[in-house]
Design a protein around this motif. Structure first.
Motif, PDB file in Angstrom:
ATOM      1  N   PHE A  29      33.431 -57.070  28.659  1.00 22.21           N
ATOM      2  CA  PHE A  29      34.996 -57.183  29.468  1.00 22.21           C
ATOM      3  C   PHE A  29      35.718 -56.372  29.490  1.00 22.21           C
ATOM      4  O   PHE A  29      36.933 -56.740  30.759  1.00 22.21           O
ATOM      5  N   ALA A  30      35.269 -55.233  29.090  1.00 15.32           N
ATOM      6  CA  ALA A  30      36.357 -54.035  30.036  1.00 15.32           C
ATOM      7  C   ALA A  30      36.062 -54.143  31.932  1.00 15.32           C
ATOM      8  O   ALA A  30      36.620 -53.591  32.008  1.00 15.32           O
ATOM      9  N   ASN A  31      35.078 -54.963  32.159  1.00 15.00           N
ATOM     10  CA  ASN A  31      35.319 -55.290  33.753  1.00 15.00           C
ATOM     11  C   ASN A  31      35.499 -56.016  34.032  1.00 15.00           C
ATOM     12  O   ASN A  31      36.199 -56.180  35.068  1.00 15.00           O
ATOM     13  N   THR A  54      41.613 -52.985  32.094  1.00  9.57           N
ATOM     14  CA  THR A  54      42.822 -51.059  32.330  1.00  9.57           C
ATOM     15  C   THR A  54      42.768 -51.869  30.096  1.00  9.57           C
ATOM     16  O   THR A  54      43.011 -51.157  29.600  1.00  9.57           O
ATOM     17  N   GLY A  55      43.517 -53.283  30.552  1.00 12.73           N
ATOM     18  CA  GLY A  55      44.049 -53.420  28.784  1.00 12.73           C
ATOM     19  C   GLY A  55      45.763 -52.971  28.671  1.00 12.73           C
ATOM     20  O   GLY A  55      46.130 -53.263  28.168  1.00 12.73           O
ATOM     21  N   THR A  56      46.152 -52.340  30.013  1.00  7.76           N
ATOM     22  CA  THR A  56      47.740 -51.957  30.032  1.00  7.76           C
ATOM     23  C   THR A  56      48.108 -52.330  30.626  1.00  7.76           C
ATOM     24  O   THR A  56      49.513 -52.406  30.016  1.00  7.76           O
ATOM     25  N   SER A  57      47.886 -54.043  31.401  1.00  2.10           N
ATOM     26  CA  SER A  57      49.172 -54.868  31.509  1.00  2.10           C
ATOM     27  C   SER A  57      49.051 -56.619  31.138  1.00  2.10           C
ATOM     28  O   SER A  57      47.773 -56.810  31.063  1.00  2.10           O
ATOM     29  N   ILE A  70      48.075 -60.507  23.452  1.00  7.29           N
ATOM     30  CA  ILE A  70      46.862 -60.828  23.747  1.00  7.29           C
ATOM     31  C   ILE A  70      46.001 -59.396  23.655  1.00  7.29           C
ATOM     32  O   ILE A  70      47.261 -58.337  23.781  1.00  7.29           O
ATOM     33  N   SER A  71      44.662 -59.258  22.919  1.00 14.90           N
ATOM     34  CA  SER A  71      44.564 -57.795  23.367  1.00 14.90           C
ATOM     35  C   SER A  71      43.039 -57.495  23.201  1.00 14.90           C
ATOM     36  O   SER A  71      42.206 -58.457  23.271  1.00 14.90           O
ATOM     37  N   ARG A  72      42.583 -56.761  23.914  1.00 13.01           N
ATOM     38  CA  ARG A  72      41.017 -56.278  24.270  1.00 13.01           C
ATOM     39  C   ARG A  72      40.722 -56.069  22.147  1.00 13.01           C
ATOM     40  O   ARG A  72      41.409 -54.868  21.890  1.00 13.01           O
ATOM     41  N   GLY A  73      39.553 -56.471  21.881  1.00 11.01           N
ATOM     42  CA  GLY A  73      38.977 -55.583  21.226  1.00 11.01           C
ATOM     43  C   GLY A  73      38.254 -54.403  20.835  1.00 11.01           C
ATOM     44  O   GLY A  73      37.852 -54.042  22.433  1.00 11.01           O
TER      45      GLY A  73
END
Length: 123
Positions: A29-31, A54-57, A70-73
């Protein structure tokens, strides 16, 4: 082939909270940008939220802003949708998908849809 899987749905009362999870095989997912959509019975599939690679926006539909997050694990292939203050109008099947552009609320900019998880909110 990427397989996206959503989980965490259920039947709750208005005002309750749920956390939906999205996981995928063969996908880091990070990509990628990632998003959540939902489809209520007899209605079009609607955008809910998205997060950039990037998970920042983040980006939210007006109808969920201030209630959903919403968030990434920590695992590289997981993502979440924390839903607080649920309302009956949030009742829908919720889907996660991989985005090809950010920001975007257009479903055509997302791929690799899962089977969805049902969220039902009673009044």
């Amino acid at each position: 082939q990427v397989q996206m899987g959503e989980s965490g749905g259920g039947l709750v009362q208005a005002g309750d909270s749920l956390r939906l999870s999205c996981a995928a095989s063969r996908l880091i997912f990070a990509n990628f940008h990632m998003g959540w959509f939902r489809q209520a019975p007899g209605k079009e599939r609607d955008f809910v939220a998205a997060v950039d690679r990037t998970g920042t926006s983040t980006l939210y539909a007006d109808s969920v802003k201030g209630r959903f997050t919403i968030s990434r694990g920590s695992a590289r292939n997981t993502m979440y949708l924390q839903m607080n203050g649920l309302k009956p109008e949030d009742t829908a099947v919720y889907y996660c998908a991989r985005g090809v552009r950010f920001p975007s609320t257009d479903g055509s900019d997302y791929n690799d849809w899962g089977q969805g998880t049902q969220v039902t909110v009673s009044s």
